[in-house]
Design a protein around this motif. Sequence first.
Motif, PDB file in Angstrom:
ATOM      1  N   LYS A  48      41.171  24.898  19.612  1.00 35.91           N
ATOM      2  CA  LYS A  48      40.907  24.485  18.521  1.00 35.91           C
ATOM      3  C   LYS A  48      42.676  24.171  18.045  1.00 35.91           C
ATOM      4  O   LYS A  48      43.311  25.105  17.866  1.00 35.91           O
ATOM      5  N   LEU A  49      42.942  22.769  17.614  1.00 37.52           N
ATOM      6  CA  LEU A  49      44.229  22.188  17.338  1.00 37.52           C
ATOM      7  C   LEU A  49      44.071  22.045  15.787  1.00 37.52           C
ATOM      8  O   LEU A  49      43.329  21.223  15.610  1.00 37.52           O
TER       9      LEU A  49
ATOM     10  N   SER B 243      52.132  26.735  23.907  1.00 33.87           N
ATOM     11  CA  SER B 243      53.368  26.899  23.150  1.00 33.87           C
ATOM     12  C   SER B 243      53.314  26.726  21.663  1.00 33.87           C
ATOM     13  O   SER B 243      54.139  27.457  20.870  1.00 33.87           O
ATOM     14  N   ASP B 244      52.078  26.304  21.250  1.00 38.40           N
ATOM     15  CA  ASP B 244      51.658  26.501  19.752  1.00 38.40           C
ATOM     16  C   ASP B 244      50.905  27.370  19.504  1.00 38.40           C
ATOM     17  O   ASP B 244      49.638  27.412  19.922  1.00 38.40           O
TER      18      ASP B 244
ATOM     19  N   SER C   1      49.453  28.504  16.882  1.00 33.65           N
ATOM     20  CA  SER C   1      48.198  28.359  15.878  1.00 33.65           C
ATOM     21  C   SER C   1      46.948  27.765  16.596  1.00 33.65           C
ATOM     22  O   SER C   1      45.904  27.673  16.084  1.00 33.65           O
ATOM     23  N   VAL C   2      47.162  27.351  18.003  1.00 28.07           N
ATOM     24  CA  VAL C   2      46.141  26.977  18.928  1.00 28.07           C
ATOM     25  C   VAL C   2      45.049  28.336  19.201  1.00 28.07           C
ATOM     26  O   VAL C   2      45.671  29.271  19.618  1.00 28.07           O
ATOM     27  N   ILE C   3      43.869  27.898  19.050  1.00 27.99           N
ATOM     28  CA  ILE C   3      42.781  29.129  19.368  1.00 27.99           C
ATOM     29  C   ILE C   3      42.208  28.557  20.548  1.00 27.99           C
ATOM     30  O   ILE C   3      41.418  27.358  20.409  1.00 27.99           O
ATOM     31  N   ARG C   4      42.045  29.286  21.617  1.00 24.63           N
ATOM     32  CA  ARG C   4      41.252  28.892  22.785  1.00 24.63           C
ATOM     33  C   ARG C   4      39.908  29.819  22.482  1.00 24.63           C
ATOM     34  O   ARG C   4      39.784  30.720  22.519  1.00 24.63           O
ATOM     35  N   GLY C   5      38.834  28.932  22.893  1.00 30.72           N
ATOM     36  CA  GLY C   5      37.370  29.665  22.737  1.00 30.72           C
ATOM     37  C   GLY C   5      37.221  30.261  24.357  1.00 30.72           C
ATOM     38  O   GLY C   5      37.952  30.119  25.108  1.00 30.72           O
TER      39      GLY C   5
END
Length: 195
Positions: free
Chosen positions: A174-175, A129-130, A132-136
């Motif tokens: 990445k948070l 839901s965020d 700005s969070v990036i998933r590798g």
Amino acid sequence: MTLNCPSLHLGHSPADWRTAGCWSQQQLPAPLRSWLLDKGSLTRRLQAYSACGFKVILLSQAWQGILQDERQILDIPPRKRAMVREVLLCDGEKPLVYARSIIPDATFRGPGRFLTRLGSRPLGEKLFSDHSVIRGPLSVTRCDSRHKQFWQACSAAPIDLWPSELWGRRSVFKLNNQPLLVSEFFLPELLKNQA
């Protein structure tokens, strides 16, 4: 979390994690293929899948030592502890997925403070839901009783219900530019309705 077998029988080998693209379609079990490769929120998918109501059971959340492969992927120095969160993602009382999250201390600062207060709420709901969070990239593994991850995933169930192998996936999120590792292992109950 209490293991059902003496610790001296624990597997000693790390799981062989490979990027999802390194597995051929034929190597991945057909009933699990879409679950392993889905880049969306596993929480949302399980919520839609669950017939008896999606539920998170918190097994443990504590500062502890972590596996060497977890340490390497997160670049955590030897002997430094991290927050380890272990949960079962369930359909009612039936465990479908064992999830293990490794959260370095730097990730708890700033926006990551919510991680200390999750309790039995799903981590995936917050992460997806965020914006700005990036998933590798996703990595996938197949493990059995030779592997520590197998024992971690199965330890909440009676030993007579343990499968011969488990499939899992993991990725680094990445948070606020700080990493956390989420590993998810698909339990036999999920496969019962996927065949």
